[in-house]
Enzyme design. Structure first.
Site, PDB file in Angstrom:
ATOM      1  N   CYS A 116      41.710  31.614 -14.303  1.00 13.06           N
ATOM      2  CA  CYS A 116      41.425  30.399 -13.486  1.00 13.06           C
ATOM      3  C   CYS A 116      42.114  28.981 -13.752  1.00 13.06           C
ATOM      4  O   CYS A 116      42.038  28.137 -12.833  1.00 13.06           O
ATOM      5  CB  CYS A 116      39.820  29.957 -14.032  1.00 13.06           C
ATOM      6  N   HIS A 256      38.366  22.395 -11.985  1.00 13.33           N
ATOM      7  CA  HIS A 256      38.012  23.901 -11.540  1.00 13.33           C
ATOM      8  C   HIS A 256      36.638  23.904 -11.504  1.00 13.33           C
ATOM      9  O   HIS A 256      35.880  23.497 -12.316  1.00 13.33           O
ATOM     10  CB  HIS A 256      38.504  24.633 -12.771  1.00 13.33           C
ATOM     11  N   ASN A 286      32.787  29.922  -7.705  1.00  8.64           N
ATOM     12  CA  ASN A 286      34.004  29.787  -8.605  1.00  8.64           C
ATOM     13  C   ASN A 286      34.970  30.796  -7.679  1.00  8.64           C
ATOM     14  O   ASN A 286      34.768  32.124  -7.636  1.00  8.64           O
ATOM     15  CB  ASN A 286      33.824  30.165  -9.880  1.00  8.64           C
TER      16      ASN A 286
HETATM   17  O1  UT7 Z   1      35.982  30.078 -14.595  1.00  8.27           O
HETATM   18  C1  UT7 Z   1      36.365  30.842 -15.914  1.00  8.27           C
HETATM   19  C2  UT7 Z   1      35.560  30.308 -17.117  1.00  8.27           C
HETATM   20  N1  UT7 Z   1      34.264  30.430 -17.000  1.00  8.27           N
HETATM   21  C3  UT7 Z   1      33.375  29.654 -16.940  1.00  8.27           C
HETATM   22  O2  UT7 Z   1      33.927  28.505 -17.223  1.00  8.27           O
HETATM   23  C4  UT7 Z   1      31.947  30.212 -16.902  1.00  8.27           C
HETATM   24  C5  UT7 Z   1      31.334  29.729 -18.176  1.00  8.27           C
HETATM   25  N2  UT7 Z   1      30.093  30.109 -18.285  1.00  8.27           N
HETATM   26  C6  UT7 Z   1      29.031  29.724 -17.644  1.00  8.27           C
HETATM   27  O3  UT7 Z   1      28.996  28.938 -16.602  1.00  8.27           O
HETATM   28  C7  UT7 Z   1      27.521  29.932 -18.169  1.00  8.27           C
HETATM   29  O4  UT7 Z   1      27.307  30.653 -19.205  1.00  8.27           O
HETATM   30  C8  UT7 Z   1      26.957  31.104 -16.916  1.00  8.27           C
HETATM   31  C9  UT7 Z   1      26.372  30.334 -15.806  1.00  8.27           C
HETATM   32  C10 UT7 Z   1      27.479  32.140 -17.132  1.00  8.27           C
HETATM   33  C11 UT7 Z   1      25.609  31.461 -18.023  1.00  8.27           C
HETATM   34  O5  UT7 Z   1      24.548  30.348 -18.005  1.00  8.27           O
HETATM   35  P1  UT7 Z   1      24.230  29.973 -19.630  1.00  8.27           P
HETATM   36  O6  UT7 Z   1      23.152  28.586 -19.235  1.00  8.27           O
HETATM   37  O7  UT7 Z   1      25.304  30.298 -20.376  1.00  8.27           O
HETATM   38  O8  UT7 Z   1      23.011  31.130 -19.625  1.00  8.27           O
HETATM   39  P2  UT7 Z   1      22.873  32.149 -20.696  1.00  8.27           P
HETATM   40  O9  UT7 Z   1      23.808  33.256 -20.499  1.00  8.27           O
HETATM   41  O10 UT7 Z   1      22.688  31.568 -22.034  1.00  8.27           O
HETATM   42  O11 UT7 Z   1      21.486  32.680 -20.305  1.00  8.27           O
HETATM   43  C12 UT7 Z   1      20.205  31.818 -20.383  1.00  8.27           C
HETATM   44  C13 UT7 Z   1      18.868  32.796 -19.996  1.00  8.27           C
HETATM   45  C14 UT7 Z   1      18.777  33.932 -20.650  1.00  8.27           C
HETATM   46  O12 UT7 Z   1      17.701  34.198 -20.603  1.00  8.27           O
HETATM   47  P3  UT7 Z   1      16.975  34.235 -22.065  1.00  8.27           P
HETATM   48  O13 UT7 Z   1      17.708  35.063 -23.117  1.00  8.27           O
HETATM   49  O14 UT7 Z   1      17.030  32.804 -22.516  1.00  8.27           O
HETATM   50  O15 UT7 Z   1      15.332  34.716 -21.925  1.00  8.27           O
HETATM   51  C15 UT7 Z   1      19.382  34.921 -19.688  1.00  8.27           C
HETATM   52  O16 UT7 Z   1      19.004  36.291 -19.801  1.00  8.27           O
HETATM   53  O17 UT7 Z   1      18.964  32.976 -18.705  1.00  8.27           O
HETATM   54  C16 UT7 Z   1      18.927  34.177 -18.294  1.00  8.27           C
HETATM   55  N3  UT7 Z   1      19.925  34.594 -17.179  1.00  8.27           N
HETATM   56  C17 UT7 Z   1      19.569  34.575 -16.037  1.00  8.27           C
HETATM   57  N4  UT7 Z   1      18.377  34.275 -15.260  1.00  8.27           N
HETATM   58  C18 UT7 Z   1      18.324  34.235 -14.142  1.00  8.27           C
HETATM   59  C19 UT7 Z   1      21.160  34.787 -17.164  1.00  8.27           C
HETATM   60  N5  UT7 Z   1      21.743  35.029 -15.943  1.00  8.27           N
HETATM   61  C20 UT7 Z   1      20.712  34.630 -15.225  1.00  8.27           C
HETATM   62  C21 UT7 Z   1      20.492  34.821 -13.820  1.00  8.27           C
HETATM   63  N6  UT7 Z   1      19.285  34.350 -13.229  1.00  8.27           N
HETATM   64  N7  UT7 Z   1      21.662  35.079 -13.015  1.00  8.27           N
END
Ligand code: UT7
Length: 332
Positions: A116, A256, A286
């Site tokens: 990225c 970004h 993204n």
């Molecule tokens: O561009 C290159 C660099 N990339 C980035 O900068 C991306 C960095 N990461 C992120 O933007 C975030 O980590 C994500 C958007 C990918 C994920 O968000 P998060 O707030 O880190 O969510 P998480 O993975 O900690 O998940 C939180 C909860 C989980 O449920 P529990 O365990 O709390 O019950 C996940 O299972 O949200 C759940 N979850 C979803 N729920 C609905 C994960 N993905 C989804 C989804 N829809 N798509």
């Protein structure tokens, strides 16, 4: 003799017509519009569905519009640097294919891969050619058909990415406008958290790699998020410090577009209000290498000659950095 800087003299973007909304994704994986909006800021993304079309087609479309805007022909281009993680082929470079598609018969070119941060790294690379005085017209294009490496059954990744391309033209300037400074970093220990497992020389394609879905983007979101929030904010603040810039001196942050929460943290650290932050993640998601030029394209009409811009990015690798430039032209 006045110092030669590289100035962006034109910008253009291209996104395919087909749109994939959060509501469409609700029907494909276990997710919902509210979660995606609040956790990422994405509402919809554009997807290249046309048969036989690839990253080079996105890049070529962006550049064709760029040349038209600047009123120059493809024959005048000296160099095309294509930043991408989704090349048409492993080789030759997508830049080669783009040059052929746009008719840049006098140009040479190559691809640059930094996930990225690729467009940001490409921008300084292209600028360095112009600064030597030997190159008059360099194009840096960020293009990605992310849909070609996204697993649409994986809700962790499929909600984030979209397809698109953006290009800038770099030309020499001697009036102090253009690219001023940059701070870039790589840290290979981060590679395990965001990568494509197979298809390279480490693990060439096989039945097994395909069966195990190893040709898709893999991301450990939480870890990447933590690093991105810290590093992108840190490096953006650092480039301000290094150039004696206070928040009042900055006209725009061009971040970004990976996650709105990462962008907010970066703006906070720089002391910038929301109205100085370019934001279009809701429309495109993204787009990896295309996010920064798509921002410049969307906000071009609000940019004034002499505006101080900070571009910053964080990506797989890890790679991250910030670049400081003085915008070189008023709205047309
Ligand atoms: O561009 C290159 C660099 N990339 C980035 O900068 C991306 C960095 N990461 C992120 O933007 C975030 O980590 C994500 C958007 C990918 C994920 O968000 P998060 O707030 O880190 O969510 P998480 O993975 O900690 O998940 C939180 C909860 C989980 O449920 P529990 O365990 O709390 O019950 C996940 O299972 O949200 C759940 N979850 C979803 N729920 C609905 C994960 N993905 C989804 C989804 N829809 N798509």
């Amino acid at each position: 003799m006045a110092e030669i800087k590289a100035a962006i003299t034109a910008v253009n973007g291209y996104v395919p017509d087909d749109i994939l909304t959060n509501f469409d994704l609700e029907k494909m994986v276990d997710t919902n519009d509210e979660w995606i909006r609040s956790r990422t800021g994405v509402v919809e993304r554009h997807i290249l569905r046309e048969e036989g079309k690839a990253t080079s087609d996105l890049g070529a479309r962006a550049i064709e519009g760029l040349l038209k805007k600047r009123g120059i022909s493809a024959e005048e281009i000296d160099l095309v640097i294509c930043s991408t993680v989704t090349p048409d082929l492993v080789f030759p470079a997508t830049s080669n294919i783009i040059c052929e598609k746009i008719g840049a018969v006098n140009a040479w070119g190559y691809d640059l891969a930094a996930a990225c941060s690729g467009f940001l790294f490409g921008l300084q690379t292209g600028a360095s050619f112009v600064e030597t005085g030997r190159y008059k017209k360099v194009i840096v294009v960020g293009a990605d058909k992310m849909s070609s490496i996204v697993d649409y059954t994986d809700r962790n990744t499929c909600i984030i990415f979209g397809d698109g391309a953006g290009a800038v033209l770099l030309e020499p300037s001697t009036d102090g406008l253009g690219i001023i400074d940059h701070i870039y970093h790589v840290d290979g220990t981060g590679r395990e958290f965001l990568h494509q497992k197979a298809g390279g020389s480490l693990l060439p394609a096989s039945h097994e790699t395909v069966d195990n879905k190893m040709h898709f983007v893999f991301q450990e979101g939480k870890t990447v998020f933590k690093f991105a929030v810290t590093r992108m904010a840190e490096v953006s603040a650092k480039i301000m410090e290094k150039n004696n810039l206070a928040s009042e001196d900055i006209a725009w942050l061009v971040p970004h577009q990976a996650n709105k929460r990462i962008i907010d943290a970066t703006a906070d650290r720089m002391g910038l209000p929301e109205d100085k932050v370019m934001l279009n993640i809701s429309k495109y998601g993204n787009t990896t290498n295309a996010t920064l030029p798509l921002c410049l394209w969307d906000y071009e009409n609000q940019l004034k000659k002499g505006d101080n811009l900070i571009l910053s990015a964080f990506g797989g690798g890890f790679t991250w950095g910030a670049l400081y430039l003085k915008w070189a032209y008023d709205p047309q």
